[in-house]
Design a protein around this motif. Structure first.
Motif, PDB file in Angstrom:
ATOM      1  N   PRO A  52      -5.023   8.431   4.848  1.00  0.00           N
ATOM      2  CA  PRO A  52      -5.152   9.879   4.658  1.00  0.00           C
ATOM      3  C   PRO A  52      -3.775  10.526   4.681  1.00  0.00           C
ATOM      4  O   PRO A  52      -2.827   9.973   5.256  1.00  0.00           O
ATOM      5  N   PRO A  53      -3.639  11.694   4.073  1.00  0.00           N
ATOM      6  CA  PRO A  53      -2.335  12.359   4.096  1.00  0.00           C
ATOM      7  C   PRO A  53      -1.954  12.786   5.509  1.00  0.00           C
ATOM      8  O   PRO A  53      -2.810  13.032   6.367  1.00  0.00           O
ATOM      9  N   THR A  99       4.930   6.369   8.282  1.00  0.00           N
ATOM     10  CA  THR A  99       5.102   5.539   7.084  1.00  0.00           C
ATOM     11  C   THR A  99       5.529   4.131   7.468  1.00  0.00           C
ATOM     12  O   THR A  99       5.011   3.134   6.943  1.00  0.00           O
ATOM     13  N   ALA A 100       6.475   4.035   8.401  1.00  0.00           N
ATOM     14  CA  ALA A 100       6.960   2.724   8.846  1.00  0.00           C
ATOM     15  C   ALA A 100       5.859   1.940   9.558  1.00  0.00           C
ATOM     16  O   ALA A 100       5.736   0.722   9.392  1.00  0.00           O
ATOM     17  N   SER A 112       0.816  -1.215   0.000  1.00  0.00           N
ATOM     18  CA  SER A 112       0.000   0.000   0.000  1.00  0.00           C
ATOM     19  C   SER A 112       0.851   1.268   0.000  1.00  0.00           C
ATOM     20  O   SER A 112       0.345   2.351  -0.280  1.00  0.00           O
ATOM     21  N   ILE A 113       2.140   1.149   0.320  1.00  0.00           N
ATOM     22  CA  ILE A 113       3.038   2.303   0.291  1.00  0.00           C
ATOM     23  C   ILE A 113       3.089   2.834  -1.140  1.00  0.00           C
ATOM     24  O   ILE A 113       3.127   2.066  -2.111  1.00  0.00           O
ATOM     25  N   LEU A 114       3.099   4.158  -1.276  1.00  0.00           N
ATOM     26  CA  LEU A 114       3.115   4.761  -2.608  1.00  0.00           C
ATOM     27  C   LEU A 114       4.214   4.163  -3.479  1.00  0.00           C
ATOM     28  O   LEU A 114       5.336   3.935  -3.016  1.00  0.00           O
ATOM     29  N   HIS A 165       1.662   9.135   1.843  1.00  0.00           N
ATOM     30  CA  HIS A 165       2.658   8.073   1.945  1.00  0.00           C
ATOM     31  C   HIS A 165       2.121   6.708   1.525  1.00  0.00           C
ATOM     32  O   HIS A 165       2.901   5.792   1.292  1.00  0.00           O
ATOM     33  N   ALA A 166       0.786   6.571   1.461  1.00  0.00           N
ATOM     34  CA  ALA A 166       0.194   5.268   1.138  1.00  0.00           C
ATOM     35  C   ALA A 166      -1.100   5.475   0.373  1.00  0.00           C
ATOM     36  O   ALA A 166      -1.753   6.522   0.488  1.00  0.00           O
TER      37      ALA A 166
END
Length: 256
Positions: A172-173, A115-116, A51-53, A167-168
């Protein structure tokens, strides 16, 4: 076999005796093989990692192989933070990263930690940042995160803009702007305070509301502003923070 007067075929006793004497048919047993728990966990982890960008995935795939570059001293501190996070059986922790101006290091830490957490499937982890005073999220911080692969939009403009950082795909941002650490919207009790700079660590002998406090000081990339080394220094600091935040979350995820 005999055919009776009505034309129907019947089996004689001689022909059917062996059928009557046979034991009943044995039941058929169906065996269903279930996947192991570890296989389920891997599948779930892969779902979150994917799912990470896409624009971030190459960068992330490199830093998760660089944990050996983290010093033993810093591993020890990050291990203590992970231990505190693991003590919550529901894996729901709020982390507030604090530096003096909430402009560079604390924002890098907040964004990479979130993100992690997404990458390792730690749904209950929330990350925040703040300072002992507010200024603005420095544009150089935004630029180094963009070079890493984040998609970032300035949503407000002005002297202290609010940046929305993606990030994903399914998250949500992350909202980033400069603020004091105890502003409304940040956690006010039982959070983990992570001090990103020695100045803020010294100026804040008490972080009000924090359940635990740890020092994870980073060298300030500000020293390179407007020099030929600016991009190199910011990218190096960004990568160090990313590497350590992924190491931290990997340690929490191990005990899930």
């Amino acid at each position: 076999m005999r055919v009776n007067a009505g034309g129907n075929a019947t089996l004689t006793r001689k022909k059917t005796a062996h059928l009557i004497d046979q034991p009943l048919m044995r039941p058929i047993v169906f065996v269903i093989i279930m996947p192991t728990i570890s296989a389920i966990a891997v599948t779930d982890a892969n779902t979150h990692q994917n799912s990470i960008l896409e624009s971030l995935q190459a960068y992330v795939s490199e830093i998760v192989k660089e944990f050996d570059q983290i010093s033993a001293e810093r591993r020890s501190v990050l291990g203590q933070v992970a231990g505190e996070m693991r003590s919550n059986k529901e894996f729901s922790s709020q982390l507030t990263f604090i530096c003096t101006h909430n402009s560079r290091r604390s924002h890098l830490s907040q964004v990479w930690a979130q993100t992690a957490a997404t990458y390792y499937g730690l749904e209950g982890i929330q990350t925040f940042s703040g300072g002992t005073e507010s200024t603005a999220c420095n544009i150089r911080t935004v630029r180094t995160m963009r070079r890493a692969g984040y998609l970032i939009v300035d949503s407000t403009g002005g002297e202290n803009p609010t940046y929305l950082i993606r990030h994903a795909e399914n998250r949500p941002p992350i909202k980033v702007f400069s603020k004091v650490y105890n502003i409304a919207g940040n956690p006010t009790e039982d959070f983990i305070a992570l001090m990103c700079c020695d100045q803020a660590d010294e100026e804040c002998p008490v972080v009000y509301g924090a359940g635990r406090r740890f020092a994870i000081h980073y060298a300030d990339p500000k020293v390179s502003d407007s020099t030929e080394k600016e991009t190199t220094v910011y990218d190096k600091r960004c990568r160090q923070v990313a590497r350590e935040m992924f190491y931290l979350m990997s340690q929490v995820a191990e005990s899930k």
